[in-house]
Design an enzyme around this catalytic site. Sequence first.
Site, PDB file in Angstrom:
ATOM      1  N   SER A 182      33.732 -35.964  22.783  1.00 26.14           N
ATOM      2  CA  SER A 182      32.367 -36.555  23.474  1.00 26.14           C
ATOM      3  C   SER A 182      31.768 -35.877  24.634  1.00 26.14           C
ATOM      4  O   SER A 182      30.598 -35.857  24.800  1.00 26.14           O
ATOM      5  CB  SER A 182      32.640 -37.910  24.113  1.00 26.14           C
ATOM      6  OG  SER A 182      33.436 -37.953  25.106  1.00 26.14           O
ATOM      7  N   HIS A 210      32.413 -41.031  17.461  1.00 28.98           N
ATOM      8  CA  HIS A 210      31.226 -40.283  17.627  1.00 28.98           C
ATOM      9  C   HIS A 210      30.504 -39.596  16.337  1.00 28.98           C
ATOM     10  O   HIS A 210      30.161 -38.841  16.332  1.00 28.98           O
ATOM     11  CB  HIS A 210      31.213 -39.350  18.860  1.00 28.98           C
ATOM     12  CG  HIS A 210      31.180 -39.610  20.093  1.00 28.98           C
ATOM     13  ND1 HIS A 210      30.027 -40.090  20.842  1.00 28.98           N
ATOM     14  CD2 HIS A 210      32.130 -39.807  20.884  1.00 28.98           C
ATOM     15  CE1 HIS A 210      30.274 -40.524  21.924  1.00 28.98           C
ATOM     16  NE2 HIS A 210      31.543 -40.384  22.238  1.00 28.98           N
ATOM     17  N   LYS A 241      28.781 -47.458  18.623  1.00 29.45           N
ATOM     18  CA  LYS A 241      28.010 -46.451  18.773  1.00 29.45           C
ATOM     19  C   LYS A 241      26.636 -46.430  17.633  1.00 29.45           C
ATOM     20  O   LYS A 241      25.962 -47.105  17.664  1.00 29.45           O
ATOM     21  CB  LYS A 241      28.766 -45.247  18.689  1.00 29.45           C
ATOM     22  CG  LYS A 241      29.590 -45.294  20.141  1.00 29.45           C
ATOM     23  CD  LYS A 241      30.192 -43.910  20.230  1.00 29.45           C
ATOM     24  CE  LYS A 241      30.923 -43.845  21.827  1.00 29.45           C
ATOM     25  NZ  LYS A 241      32.365 -43.935  21.806  1.00 29.45           N
TER      26      LYS A 241
HETATM   27  C1  LIG Z   1      33.596 -44.698  22.594  1.00 31.68           C
HETATM   28  C2  LIG Z   1      34.766 -44.182  22.294  1.00 31.68           C
HETATM   29  C3  LIG Z   1      36.076 -45.237  22.303  1.00 31.68           C
HETATM   30  C4  LIG Z   1      35.663 -46.636  22.890  1.00 31.68           C
HETATM   31  O1  LIG Z   1      34.968 -47.561  21.945  1.00 31.68           O
HETATM   32  P1  LIG Z   1      34.709 -49.113  22.178  1.00 31.68           P
HETATM   33  O2  LIG Z   1      34.633 -49.684  20.732  1.00 31.68           O
HETATM   34  O3  LIG Z   1      33.931 -49.042  22.991  1.00 31.68           O
HETATM   35  O4  LIG Z   1      36.006 -49.615  22.765  1.00 31.68           O
HETATM   36  C5  LIG Z   1      37.028 -44.906  21.584  1.00 31.68           C
HETATM   37  N1  LIG Z   1      37.236 -43.557  21.209  1.00 31.68           N
HETATM   38  C6  LIG Z   1      36.304 -42.739  21.360  1.00 31.68           C
HETATM   39  C7  LIG Z   1      36.578 -41.360  20.652  1.00 31.68           C
HETATM   40  C8  LIG Z   1      35.019 -42.981  21.724  1.00 31.68           C
HETATM   41  O5  LIG Z   1      34.201 -42.064  21.818  1.00 31.68           O
END
Ligand SMILES: *Cc1c(COP(=O)(O)O)cnc(C)c1O
Length: 389
Positions: A182, A210, A241
């Site tokens: 990220s 992502h 996301k």
């Molecule tokens: C955003 C993210 C998460 C967390 O996701 P949520 O559903 O908001 O808990 C987990 N792993 C990665 C790689 C992320 O980018």
Amino acid sequence: MYISARKILEEELKAIFEAGLHKVEHLLSSRQGRMTVVDGKEVLNFCTNNYLGLAGSDALVEAAKKTLDEYGFGLSSVRFICGTQQVHKDLEKKTAEFLGMEDAILYSSCMAANIGFFAGFLAEQDVILSDALNHASIIDGIRACKAERFIFEHMDMQDLERGLQQAQQKRMRCVVTDGVFSMDGDVAPLQAICDLADKYDALVVVDDSHATGFMGNNGRGTHEYAGVEGRVDVITSTYGKALGGANGGFVAGRKEIIDILRERSRTYLFSNSLAPVIAGTASFAITYIQEHPELQQQLWENTRNFREQMEAAGFKIPASAHPIVPVMIGDPHKAKSIAKAMFERGIYVVAFSYPVVPQGTDRIRVQISASHTKEDISKAVDAFVKAKQ
Ligand SMILES: *Cc1c(COP(=O)(O)O)cnc(C)c1O
């Protein structure tokens, strides 16, 4: 008595504020979208994970309303007592089919999925091999599990191979990586990882938060992008996301792994069912993106456009193709002041500094969306050029 605890916490908070590390929560007074009202000012939004622009869209709001009417608000139960509706079964099936996996299991978030995943099927006789820059939720998931751990250097396949060689006496070997990281938007070398996993009889687990919904020709994710469909054993990801941006996460993968998680995964067993409105709307979002491939095309076109213009303007951007575009600044104060100047020019971006990223790699992380127009992209580049002066 709240006496010594208060004193300790006050001191810790003071240190966080004095180091300039406290987190400011900006108030949105509109839906999350291309234009967002942030702290009372309408700005072009370049800092969300709203890759396909669905988060604030009318289409999803309508789908959510319909689901609410049909299924109600909450279930007041976990899945195995009294909390499974058709929307949950449908979303699991649709998620598995979309990703090309055998089955899927829902969690309240990807954080919950990752925390419940490893301990759900691994034990002391096993080993987890984890990329050094994996997401915090993977780190916590590994901590919650008794398996031995081996942290390999970021994307270093020689180091991973060393770990796999050391682990040959273990019962199971499980390699885990973010599909896309990220902070840099760099993509895991899944082909090489799968080759090593074949050689050393290891499972491959990818957290594709992502990537789900837009990486690869059909938006399935990093496994499709990297040409390793059928070779990745497990994908964990989020509905929070690209797939609508609300909440919810899942683990998709081999049938037996999903079956055992339903029996043993604690964040699944001992936590409420996903709210039906989220399950139904996430399902709708998956169908929607399959029926609207132009969203993905627009996202990639915008991303190429932004990366090219920024490089032409002399900005330092690590090589990748992903809509996460880190604009490297290298100084915490400068990064902050550029983000502030951008906001004043109507472009919402956020500066990241230590400890979120390594010292000296202070940056502004831009995130491109399908909802941006060509003019929006040029406006953002222009604002960067002016803000840097
Ligand atoms: C955003 C993210 C998460 C967390 O996701 P949520 O559903 O908001 O808990 C987990 N792993 C990665 C790689 C992320 O980018």
